[in-house]
Structure formats: C-alpha cells, structure tokens
Design an enzyme around this catalytic site. Structure first.
Site, PDB file in Angstrom:
ATOM      1  N   LYS A 147       0.840  -1.197   0.000  1.00  0.00           N
ATOM      2  CA  LYS A 147       0.000   0.000   0.000  1.00  0.00           C
ATOM      3  C   LYS A 147       0.880   1.254   0.000  1.00  0.00           C
ATOM      4  CE  LYS A 147      -3.769  -2.612   1.950  1.00  0.00           C
ATOM      5  NZ  LYS A 147      -4.484  -3.139   3.095  1.00  0.00           N
ATOM      6  N   GLN A 175      -5.049  -1.904   9.204  1.00  0.00           N
ATOM      7  CA  GLN A 175      -4.835  -3.209   8.579  1.00  0.00           C
ATOM      8  C   GLN A 175      -5.457  -4.315   9.440  1.00  0.00           C
ATOM      9  OE1 GLN A 175      -3.335  -3.761   5.478  1.00  0.00           O
ATOM     10  NE2 GLN A 175      -4.082  -5.826   5.810  1.00  0.00           N
ATOM     11  N   ASP A 199     -11.308   2.099   3.157  1.00  0.00           N
ATOM     12  CA  ASP A 199     -11.586   0.668   2.955  1.00  0.00           C
ATOM     13  C   ASP A 199     -13.078   0.428   2.720  1.00  0.00           C
ATOM     14  OD1 ASP A 199      -9.466  -1.084   2.869  1.00  0.00           O
ATOM     15  OD2 ASP A 199      -9.218  -1.181   5.050  1.00  0.00           O
TER      16      ASP A 199
END
Ligand code: NAD
Length: 278
Positions: free
Chosen positions: A48, A92, A115
């Site tokens: 990322k 995460q 997300d």
C-alpha cells in the site's frame, strides 16, 4: 481464453491516477495503521505504501506493538480523524484478538474510511449511493469490465460471504443488473449452483477449491483467493490449469485481483482528499 491481467490494468489505472494527483491543489494523504507483527499484514502494508509512492500520495505509517490496548488504538484513530492533512485512514486487518475490530472500524470517520468498511459506507453501498467502494470488489468490477462482459441479466455466482469480499461483491454485481447468488460453507450442492454461472467469483481461501467440473464452459472466472502453499508459493482458490481452458476469461494468482485492490485503495484516497477539500 482471455487472461485478465490485473497487473497491467492496475498499472494503467495507476498512471491515470498519478496524472490526476498532479493536478490536485492538495496532496492526498493516507494513514495506515498496523498493530502487531503479522508477516502477511506487513507485506500488504508495504504494498500500500509503494502504491502511494508511485502516485505522489503522501503515506503515513503507524506501527503499534501487538500489546496495544483498544484505548490506545482509538486514541490514534481519533487524532487521525481530527488531522485535516490526513484524508484516508486504513487499519490493517486482522487485528490481534484482544482488540475489537467492529469498534475500531466504527471509530474511523466515514469520510476517511477508504476501505469502505464503516457501517455508514456499507449502508451507502447497499442503496447504491456511495463515495467509496470496498477495494477488492471494486477492483473485480474493473476486471469484469475489462473482459468485455455486459452483466445485465447474467447469472453471477459468488462463493464466500465475508463482509470484505463476498457480500459487497454481490451487491456491486446486482447494481449492474446481474442475477446474483451467494454461496457459502453451508450451501447444498455447490457445484449445481456454480455451473449456472456466467461469472463465477471465488473468495473462499482454499487452494484449488474451484475445479473444472464446477465451471460452466465460457464462464468468466474471478479468483480472489490468496493462499500460501507449504513451498511458499502463492495460489488462488481456482484450479487454474484445469479451469483456464474452459473459461472465456480468468484472473491469475498472483497478478489478478491483488494489484487491483491496491489501485482501488489509491482511487478511494484521491476521492477522500477531493471531497474533503471541496
Ligand atoms: P473469509 O474467510 O472471511 O470467508 C471465506 C468464505 O468462504 C466464507 O464466507 C465461507 O462461508 C466460504 N467457504 C468456506 N468453505 C466453503 C466451502 N466448503 N464451500 C463454500 N463456501 C465456503 O475470507 P475473505 O476475507 O472473504 O477472503 C477469501 C479469500 O480471498 C482469502 O484467500 C483471502 O486471502 C483472499 N482475499 C484476497 C484479496 C485480494 O486483494 N486479492 C482481498 C481480500 C481477501
């Protein structure tokens, strides 16, 4: 058979986005929070960060020890929510067991939730009025478009019902007028269902789970699985060798859905930055 090359498609999208970032008055910024030392999570976070670098997006990494308390993590999220220079926040997953993922996801401000896991964003996706799409399903939609498939009226079967992949995937296919079936571990006679699919999406997490006899000849097959074998090799959920000769299009693993997920995260970060600076 057409190979749906996620690496190439994502590279093209990333180039387009890099050009867009140059034109923005504000430099988008993504904060990535990693709790603990799970090696797979470490790889995902690094990828990322690399994606951000390629595009000229600022990335901030917050690595916290695995003993981090819920209060400490929420305090960091709060600070990032308040920071006007941070446009996207990504925690995460999975988190260490003592932390409550649901509470953590809800703590992220929906407009910074790149997300798209916050219930507000999930609800917006459900009603088809959204700012962000969850990255993996969004990337899959790009690959299906790349295959030249018009989804209207098509039979689409998704194997897997997770909140991250299976459920939102089904919703995006529905928005494109497909007839959608979600299968899962309790589905009776799975093969009978999957053989109807014009588009089959496998998000199970079991190597070679989808065999040739489960696939309708000419189907578009999307393999979401990322499974590490004992010899260290990565493989998907689909028996690629057996299925690729009968599919009309198929994604490889690696190099299919994975790179698209990163590209969609970048897209969401750019969207967040633009919306917060309107
Ligand atoms: P998950 O473990 O949350 O869900 C797996 C799903 O598979 C469940 O809904 C379960 O019902 C279903 N399932 C399990 N056994 C089954 C069976 N025998 N028959 C039918 N269905 C069965 O997983 P997830 O988070 O959705 O991820 C699935 C896979 O996709 C994993 O390999 C994961 O690593 C991978 N993944 C890849 C990306 C990417 O960017 N490529 C992103 C997210 C997840």
């Amino acid at each position: 058979m057409k190979l749906l090359d996620g690496k190439a498609v994502s590279a093209r999208l990333m180039e387009e986005m890099a050009r867009e970032v140059e034109t923005l008055s504000v430099k988008p910024c993504l904060a990535v929070v990693l709790v603990g030392d799970d090696p797979a999570s470490r790889v995902y976070v690094n990828n990322k960060k690399k994606g951000c670098e390629k595009l000229g997006i600022r990335s901030l990494e917050y690595t916290m020890p695995k003993e981090t308390t819920q209060a400490q993590l929420l305090e960091l999220i709060d600070a990032l929510n308040e920071d006007k220079n941070v446009h996207g926040i990504l925690v995460q997953l999975p988190l260490p067991k003592h932390l409550d993922e649901k509470t953590v996801i809800r703590a992220i401000r929906p407009e910074k939730d790149v997300d798209a896991f916050h219930p507000v964003n999930v609800g917006k996706i459900m009603i088809g009025d959204f700012d962000f799409l969850p990255c993996t399903p969004a990337g899959i939609m790009e690959l299906i478009a790349e295959s030249g498939t018009d989804l209207t009226g098509k039979e689409c079967v998704v194997i897997g019902r997770s909140n991250i992949v299976g459920k939102p995937m089904a919703m995006l296919l529905l928005h494109k007028n497909a007839t959608v079936t979600i299968c899962h571990s309790k589905t009776r006679d799975l093969k009978e269902v999957t053989r109807r699919a014009d588009v089959l999406v496998a998000a199970v997490g079991i190597p070679n789970f989808v065999t040739a006899d489960m696939v309708r000849p000419g189907a578009v097959v999307i393999d979401v699985g990322i499974n590490r074998l004992d010899d260290g090799k990565l493989t998907g959920d689909v028996d690629f060798e057996a299925v690729s000769p009968i599919a009309s299009a198929i994604t490889p693993v690696p190099g299919g859905v994975g790179p698209m997920t990163i590209a969609m995260l970048m897209r969401n970060t750019i969207t967040a930055a633009k919306k917060q600076n309107q």
